[in-house]
Scaffold this motif. Structure first.
Motif, PDB file in Angstrom:
ATOM      1  N   ALA A  94      -4.944   2.454  12.817  1.00  0.00           N
ATOM      2  CA  ALA A  94      -3.771   2.715  11.981  1.00  0.00           C
ATOM      3  C   ALA A  94      -3.786   1.754  10.792  1.00  0.00           C
ATOM      4  O   ALA A  94      -4.237   0.623  10.907  1.00  0.00           O
ATOM      5  N   GLU A  95      -3.276   2.235   9.657  1.00  0.00           N
ATOM      6  CA  GLU A  95      -3.189   1.355   8.488  1.00  0.00           C
ATOM      7  C   GLU A  95      -1.858   0.622   8.553  1.00  0.00           C
ATOM      8  O   GLU A  95      -0.852   1.095   8.045  1.00  0.00           O
ATOM      9  N   LEU A  96      -1.890  -0.529   9.231  1.00  0.00           N
ATOM     10  CA  LEU A  96      -0.652  -1.288   9.452  1.00  0.00           C
ATOM     11  C   LEU A  96      -0.872  -2.745   9.091  1.00  0.00           C
ATOM     12  O   LEU A  96      -2.013  -3.232   9.092  1.00  0.00           O
ATOM     13  N   SER A  97       0.246  -3.450   8.823  1.00  0.00           N
ATOM     14  CA  SER A  97       0.150  -4.897   8.591  1.00  0.00           C
ATOM     15  C   SER A  97      -0.275  -5.550   9.910  1.00  0.00           C
ATOM     16  O   SER A  97      -0.107  -4.972  10.986  1.00  0.00           O
ATOM     17  N   ARG A  98      -0.800  -6.791   9.813  1.00  0.00           N
ATOM     18  CA  ARG A  98      -1.307  -7.459  11.019  1.00  0.00           C
ATOM     19  C   ARG A  98      -0.234  -7.637  12.106  1.00  0.00           C
ATOM     20  O   ARG A  98      -0.485  -7.310  13.264  1.00  0.00           O
TER      21      ARG A  98
ATOM     22  N   MET B 189       0.847  -1.194   0.000  1.00  0.00           N
ATOM     23  CA  MET B 189       0.000   0.000   0.000  1.00  0.00           C
ATOM     24  C   MET B 189       0.887   1.250   0.000  1.00  0.00           C
ATOM     25  O   MET B 189       1.858   1.322   0.722  1.00  0.00           O
ATOM     26  N   ASN B 190       0.547   2.188  -0.857  1.00  0.00           N
ATOM     27  CA  ASN B 190       1.351   3.398  -0.903  1.00  0.00           C
ATOM     28  C   ASN B 190       0.718   4.491  -0.043  1.00  0.00           C
ATOM     29  O   ASN B 190      -0.283   5.084  -0.404  1.00  0.00           O
ATOM     30  N   LEU B 191       1.324   4.742   1.108  1.00  0.00           N
ATOM     31  CA  LEU B 191       0.741   5.715   2.037  1.00  0.00           C
ATOM     32  C   LEU B 191       1.593   6.968   2.045  1.00  0.00           C
ATOM     33  O   LEU B 191       2.804   6.887   2.139  1.00  0.00           O
ATOM     34  N   ASN B 192       0.971   8.145   1.917  1.00  0.00           N
ATOM     35  CA  ASN B 192       1.794   9.337   2.126  1.00  0.00           C
ATOM     36  C   ASN B 192       1.738   9.717   3.599  1.00  0.00           C
ATOM     37  O   ASN B 192       0.938   9.179   4.360  1.00  0.00           O
ATOM     38  N   THR B 193       2.602  10.654   3.994  1.00  0.00           N
ATOM     39  CA  THR B 193       2.767  10.915   5.428  1.00  0.00           C
ATOM     40  C   THR B 193       1.532  11.540   6.068  1.00  0.00           C
ATOM     41  O   THR B 193       1.456  11.633   7.269  1.00  0.00           O
ATOM     42  N   PHE B 194       0.569  11.981   5.276  1.00  0.00           N
ATOM     43  CA  PHE B 194      -0.615  12.578   5.875  1.00  0.00           C
ATOM     44  C   PHE B 194      -1.807  11.620   5.831  1.00  0.00           C
ATOM     45  O   PHE B 194      -2.886  11.950   6.291  1.00  0.00           O
ATOM     46  N   ALA B 195      -1.583  10.422   5.282  1.00  0.00           N
ATOM     47  CA  ALA B 195      -2.704   9.516   5.030  1.00  0.00           C
ATOM     48  C   ALA B 195      -3.443   9.127   6.297  1.00  0.00           C
ATOM     49  O   ALA B 195      -4.627   8.831   6.237  1.00  0.00           O
ATOM     50  N   GLN B 196      -2.757   9.122   7.441  1.00  0.00           N
ATOM     51  CA  GLN B 196      -3.397   8.575   8.625  1.00  0.00           C
ATOM     52  C   GLN B 196      -3.941   9.660   9.564  1.00  0.00           C
ATOM     53  O   GLN B 196      -4.287   9.387  10.698  1.00  0.00           O
ATOM     54  N   ARG B 197      -3.960  10.922   9.129  1.00  0.00           N
ATOM     55  CA  ARG B 197      -4.520  11.968   9.982  1.00  0.00           C
ATOM     56  C   ARG B 197      -5.988  12.150   9.689  1.00  0.00           C
ATOM     57  O   ARG B 197      -6.393  12.023   8.548  1.00  0.00           O
ATOM     58  N   PRO B 198      -6.818  12.588  10.639  1.00  0.00           N
ATOM     59  CA  PRO B 198      -6.504  12.663  12.053  1.00  0.00           C
ATOM     60  C   PRO B 198      -6.794  11.314  12.715  1.00  0.00           C
ATOM     61  O   PRO B 198      -7.648  10.576  12.245  1.00  0.00           O
ATOM     62  N   ALA B 199      -6.088  11.005  13.807  1.00  0.00           N
ATOM     63  CA  ALA B 199      -6.323   9.729  14.483  1.00  0.00           C
ATOM     64  C   ALA B 199      -6.680   9.972  15.945  1.00  0.00           C
ATOM     65  O   ALA B 199      -7.739   9.570  16.406  1.00  0.00           O
TER      66      ALA B 199
END
Ligand code: HEM
Ligand code: HEM
Length: 179
Positions: free
Chosen positions: A79-83, A1-11
């Motif tokens: 969070a968009e993370l692997s298992r 997955m191609n995530l940019n540094t802002f992809a996970q805001r806001p958390a």
């Protein structure tokens, strides 16, 4: 997955972030005070840096209680993370919370066993956790010191992981806790 540094805001919401950084600051100060204050013996009085340790400690107890209550009622976006990474982060966060409770409680119980009052902002007196002279409270002083080391190791791993996410994985996890 191609995530940019802002992809996970806001958390984490503003209160969660405020409490996270306030507690990080208080704990950093608490380690410095804990290791620079004089050794505590049977007849030591709670003055000077020891009084600071108890005061900052009371603030940590209050802030951690608020944080746990807030966290229990406000779930951050996942969070968009692997298992495997998700499992590791859940495990270390749970352990961090456990030590954020256990280290201050052990210190507080030890203070009570020495007959030392623990006060928030010098005003609100916390109840004694053990009786004055309690052998359990005395033993919890050693538990406090050992668990403080465990907390420090975990914090170093936690900060290392946050920087690893930022610098190597570039996946935006650090941004989840930034303004
Ligand atoms: C005394 C120091 C610290 C303690 C006790 C601490 C504790 C915690 C805890 C318990 C969580 C889990 C939050 C939750 O899900 O409820 C967390 C999350 C987080 N912390 Fe810290 N932290 C500290 C310092 C730091 C520092 C210095 C950084 C950055 C360099 C950092 C970056 C993060 C990030 C990015 C998250 C969110 C992780 C995610 O959502 O997966 N922390 N911290
Ligand atoms: C996360 C929060 C805390 C950290 C990181 C911390 C850290 C430390 C450290 C590094 C020491 C010195 C240990 C040694 O030299 O072996 C210490 C001692 C002590 N702390 Fe804390 N402390 C915390 C919270 C508290 C709280 C909340 C209280 C009480 C309200 C407290 C009361 C004490 C007492 C009474 C001692 C002397 C224990 C003894 O030597 O028997 N601490 N702490």
């Amino acid at each position: 997955m191609n995530l940019n540094t802002f992809a996970q805001r806001p958390a984490y919401d503003g209160i969660a972030r405020l409490l996270h950084w306030l507690i990080a600051l208080l704990i950093a100060a608490q380690f410095v005070v804990g290791w620079t204050m004089p050794d505590v013996h049977r007849d030591t009085l709670p003055n000077g840096l020891i009084a600071w340790h108890l005061g900052v400690g009371a603030a940590i107890v209050a802030a951690v209680a608020c944080r746990i209550l807030w966290r229990a009622t406000h779930t951050p976006a996942p969070a968009e993370l692997s298992r495997p990474l998700k499992l590791i982060s859940h495990f270390t966060h749970a352990l961090l919370y456990a030590l954020l409770v256990a280290v201050p409680l052990a210190g507080w119980a030890n203070a009570s066993s020495r007959g030392w009052a623990v006060k928030l902002l010098g005003v609100v007196r916390f109840p004694d956790l053990t009786q004055s002279g309690s052998p359990t409270g005395h033993a919890l002083g050693d538990v406090h010191s050992v668990l403080a080391w465990a907390l420090l190791v975990l914090i170093v791993l936690h900060v290392g992981a946050a920087l690893f996410h930022r610098v190597v994985l570039k996946d935006g996890v650090l941004q989840r806790m930034l303004p």
